[in-house]
Design a protein around this motif. Structure first.
Motif, mmCIF file in Angstrom:
data_model
loop_
_atom_site.group_PDB
_atom_site.id
_atom_site.type_symbol
_atom_site.label_atom_id
_atom_site.label_comp_id
_atom_site.label_asym_id
_atom_site.label_seq_id
_atom_site.Cartn_x
_atom_site.Cartn_y
_atom_site.Cartn_z
ATOM 1 N N VAL A 37 29.990 27.638 54.198
ATOM 2 C CA VAL A 37 28.396 28.092 54.160
ATOM 3 C C VAL A 37 27.865 28.170 52.974
ATOM 4 O O VAL A 37 26.704 27.775 52.789
ATOM 5 N N GLU A 38 28.497 28.568 51.869
ATOM 6 C CA GLU A 38 28.011 28.349 50.491
ATOM 7 C C GLU A 38 28.844 27.550 49.483
ATOM 8 O O GLU A 38 29.978 27.473 49.344
ATOM 9 N N GLU A 39 28.038 26.475 48.807
ATOM 10 C CA GLU A 39 28.609 25.637 47.871
ATOM 11 C C GLU A 39 27.513 24.781 47.156
ATOM 12 O O GLU A 39 26.621 24.496 47.670
ATOM 13 N N THR A 40 27.862 24.492 45.810
ATOM 14 C CA THR A 40 26.880 23.681 45.314
ATOM 15 C C THR A 40 27.476 22.535 44.818
ATOM 16 O O THR A 40 28.720 22.430 44.169
ATOM 17 N N ILE A 41 27.043 21.086 45.024
ATOM 18 C CA ILE A 41 27.570 20.104 44.580
ATOM 19 C C ILE A 41 26.735 19.377 43.480
ATOM 20 O O ILE A 41 25.655 19.135 43.752
ATOM 21 N N ASN A 42 27.490 19.156 42.645
ATOM 22 C CA ASN A 42 26.676 18.911 41.447
ATOM 23 C C ASN A 42 26.670 17.202 41.190
ATOM 24 O O ASN A 42 27.872 16.681 41.117
ATOM 25 N N LEU A 43 25.775 16.680 41.433
ATOM 26 C CA LEU A 43 25.599 15.225 41.502
ATOM 27 C C LEU A 43 25.645 14.544 40.145
ATOM 28 O O LEU A 43 25.854 13.444 40.215
ATOM 29 N N ASP A 44 25.921 15.334 39.203
ATOM 30 C CA ASP A 44 26.061 14.651 37.713
ATOM 31 C C ASP A 44 27.525 14.121 38.046
ATOM 32 O O ASP A 44 27.727 13.050 37.150
ATOM 33 N N GLU A 45 28.463 14.750 38.727
ATOM 34 C CA GLU A 45 29.760 14.289 38.747
ATOM 35 C C GLU A 45 30.050 13.012 39.355
ATOM 36 O O GLU A 45 31.087 12.300 39.042
ATOM 37 N N VAL A 63 18.537 21.446 45.791
ATOM 38 C CA VAL A 63 17.878 21.347 46.892
ATOM 39 C C VAL A 63 18.967 21.538 47.871
ATOM 40 O O VAL A 63 20.160 21.529 47.854
ATOM 41 N N LEU A 64 18.467 22.274 49.361
ATOM 42 C CA LEU A 64 19.268 22.582 50.180
ATOM 43 C C LEU A 64 19.413 21.241 50.919
ATOM 44 O O LEU A 64 18.956 20.472 51.416
ATOM 45 N N LEU A 65 20.926 21.124 51.303
ATOM 46 C CA LEU A 65 21.275 19.872 52.197
ATOM 47 C C LEU A 65 20.905 20.169 53.757
ATOM 48 O O LEU A 65 20.875 20.885 54.301
ATOM 49 N N GLU A 66 20.103 19.076 54.150
ATOM 50 C CA GLU A 66 19.874 18.827 55.448
ATOM 51 C C GLU A 66 20.807 18.590 56.455
ATOM 52 O O GLU A 66 21.569 17.505 55.975
ATOM 53 N N SER A 67 21.025 19.116 57.529
ATOM 54 C CA SER A 67 22.294 18.906 58.015
ATOM 55 C C SER A 67 21.938 17.916 59.234
ATOM 56 O O SER A 67 22.596 17.533 60.300
ATOM 57 N N MET A 120 24.093 22.999 48.418
ATOM 58 C CA MET A 120 22.947 22.928 47.582
ATOM 59 C C MET A 120 23.553 21.625 46.891
ATOM 60 O O MET A 120 24.756 21.457 46.525
ATOM 61 N N LEU A 121 22.412 20.651 46.643
ATOM 62 C CA LEU A 121 22.778 19.514 45.938
ATOM 63 C C LEU A 121 21.978 19.639 44.534
ATOM 64 O O LEU A 121 20.667 19.941 44.674
ATOM 65 N N SER A 122 22.625 19.802 43.442
ATOM 66 C CA SER A 122 22.100 20.067 42.078
ATOM 67 C C SER A 122 22.269 18.803 41.335
ATOM 68 O O SER A 122 23.208 18.102 41.093
ATOM 69 N N PHE A 123 20.802 18.421 40.798
ATOM 70 C CA PHE A 123 20.661 17.236 39.899
ATOM 71 C C PHE A 123 19.567 17.233 39.380
ATOM 72 O O PHE A 123 18.449 17.625 39.926
ATOM 73 N N ASP A 124 19.422 16.662 38.233
ATOM 74 C CA ASP A 124 18.199 16.238 37.580
ATOM 75 C C ASP A 124 17.147 17.727 37.447
ATOM 76 O O ASP A 124 16.069 17.698 37.524
#
Length: 465
Positions: free
Chosen positions: A151-159, A84-88, A76-80
């Motif tokens: 398989v599961e990870e959340t990437i915080n775009l704030d960083e 949202v799920l990352l499309e491969s 997942m990409l987390s922001f604002d």
């Protein structure tokens, strides 16, 4: 004849050449075939065990694993305020290169590459107003996650977000008392830098800059305004103190006290990869400040709830040095105050995505202290008796019975008490005893009941009736 002899001569040489070349090529082929039958034991790629597999088998196995991973992955990409799920589709896996780069032991990552145009289009679509160039380092982070088939990870775009320089909030305190210490501090520190990924202490800042200002009254306006500024950012409060009473320059819920003598400090944390800058300016009796830094997609606002006020109590003291009809006040009363402060986090769409309870500030009321003439104590005690009697009438429903037993009635009808100098003290004691009766009825003390004066007064009451 000559041609036959020539053929007989060249034929062996041709055969020998063919055999030499064929054997050498066959040797190379057989060597490669033999040495590529299996991998070294415990060889893995993205946690996929490839031990004992040929290259073709390993590639085929990895292709199968990746196809399965695409249908299961939840990166997942987390922001604002959105996840949202990352499309491969924008990720390309290079299997031959991955197998060729396997380590002899341990778990090797797959070699992947990301289509920058595809990833940028994905970000612009899912996070309108933003693009890949504003997130340096994000592409590498995605490659690291996908190369190990997480398989599961959340990437915080704030960083990774880097915007342009932005003023987050500007505030001011007007009608303040500009002391020499306050003026000296502003002149020496018109700009305060809050470093990235660092802890900021106001007292440590004073020490490092060699500031001689030590009075909390001089530092109060600066600390309070700085506290108000940081509440409008993502800076985390680690320590904050308040005064016993709200200073005249401060807003309820936004005061901060710093005292180098007692160690009261203002401490906060900056978890961002970019710094903040605070600027101060002093104009007449107005202190202004603003905080700026790299732009953030979020907006932070301060919200207060549960505001209450508590009236002060009046403490009466009596003195023989106060003339009749004069009232002296040694301490003016102040209302007590209570308020709860929250910090709300808003997305770029104006939606509240988080709320943080910052503090609950309470300032206790200050009693009003009055000094009355000594002879006013008798009047005050009499009024207390009247209130006590009225309360008892309401409880018992019989005002006639109460009036007969009241100390006020004794004072009016008993000549023995009217001429007694100690009467006011006795009356006050009787009133206290009646108020402290646990069952709600007016019961005097044993000494009061046995008093001959009280008996005489009661007897005269009956005779008059």
């Amino acid at each position: 004849m000559k041609n036959r002899h020539l053929i007989q001569l060249l034929a062996p040489m041709f055969i020998m050449t063919v055999l030499y070349v064929g054997v050498s090529q066959l040797g190379v082929f057989l060597y490669e075939k033999i040495t590529s039958v299996s991998f070294i034991q415990n060889a893995e790629a993205a946690s996929v065990d490839l031990s004992g597999k040929t290259k073709k088998q390993a590639i085929k196995l990895l292709e199968t694993k990746v196809e399965s991973w695409k249908g299961e992955q939840e990166i997942m990409l987390s922001f604002d305020g959105r996840d949202v799920l990352l499309e491969s589709d924008a990720i390309a896996f290079h299997f031959k290169e991955s197998v060729g780069a396997l380590k002899e032991q341990g778990n090797s990552p797959l070699i992947v590459s990301i289509d920058e145009a595809g990833l940028n289009g994905f970000i612009e679509e899912r996070f309108p107003g933003y693009h890949l160039d504003q997130f340096p380092g994000l592409q590498k982070r995605i490659e690291d996650a996908t190369s190990m088939l997480k398989v599961e990870e959340t990437i915080n775009l704030d960083e990774y977000f880097e915007g342009e320089e932005n003023v987050f909030y500007a505030g001011e305190l007007d009608k303040i008392e500009v002391t020499p210490g306050l003026s000296s501090f502003i002149d020496a520190n018109p700009v305060i830098d809050i470093p990235a990924n660092a802890r900021f202490s106001f007292l440590e800042f004073l020490d490092s800059n060699g500031s001689s200002v030590s009075s909390p009254d001089d530092l109060g306006p600066v600390a309070s305004l700085l506290y108000e500024l940081i509440l409008h950012t993502d800076l985390a409060i680690a320590e904050r103190n308040i005064s016993t009473g709200l200073p005249p320059y401060a807003t309820l819920g936004l005061e901060a006290r710093v005292n180098p003598v007692t160690g009261q400090d203002l401490v906060f944390m900056n978890a961002r990869d970019s710094a903040y800058t605070v600027t101060f300016s002093l104009h007449d009796n107005t202190l202004k400040a603003q905080i700026s830094g790299m732009a953030s997609p979020y907006e932070y606002k301060v919200r207060t709830t549960g505001k209450k006020e508590y009236p002060p109590r009046v403490v009466k003291q009596f003195s023989a040095f106060i003339p009749q009809g004069v009232l002296a006040t040694t301490q003016e009363g102040k209302k007590g105050r209570l308020i709860t402060v929250y910090r709300d986090k808003y997305s770029s769409d104006g939606d509240v995505i988080d709320e943080e309870r910052i503090s609950e500030d309470f300032y206790a009321p200050a009693n009003r202290v009055e000094i009355w003439p000594l002879n006013a104590a008798e009047t005050d005690a009499t009024q207390s008796d009247d209130v006590s009697v009225q309360d008892q009438e309401d409880e018992d429903g019989s005002s006639e019975s109460d009036s007969e037993g009241s100390t006020e009635g004794i004072r009016e009808d008993s000549p023995e008490i009217e001429g007694d100098d100690a009467a006011p003290a006795d009356e006050e004691e009787g009133a206290m005893d009646e108020q402290q009766s646990p069952d709600g009825n007016k019961n005097g003390t044993a000494d009061k009941k046995d008093s001959s004066d009280v008996k005489t007064a009661t007897k005269k009451k009956k005779e008059e009736k």
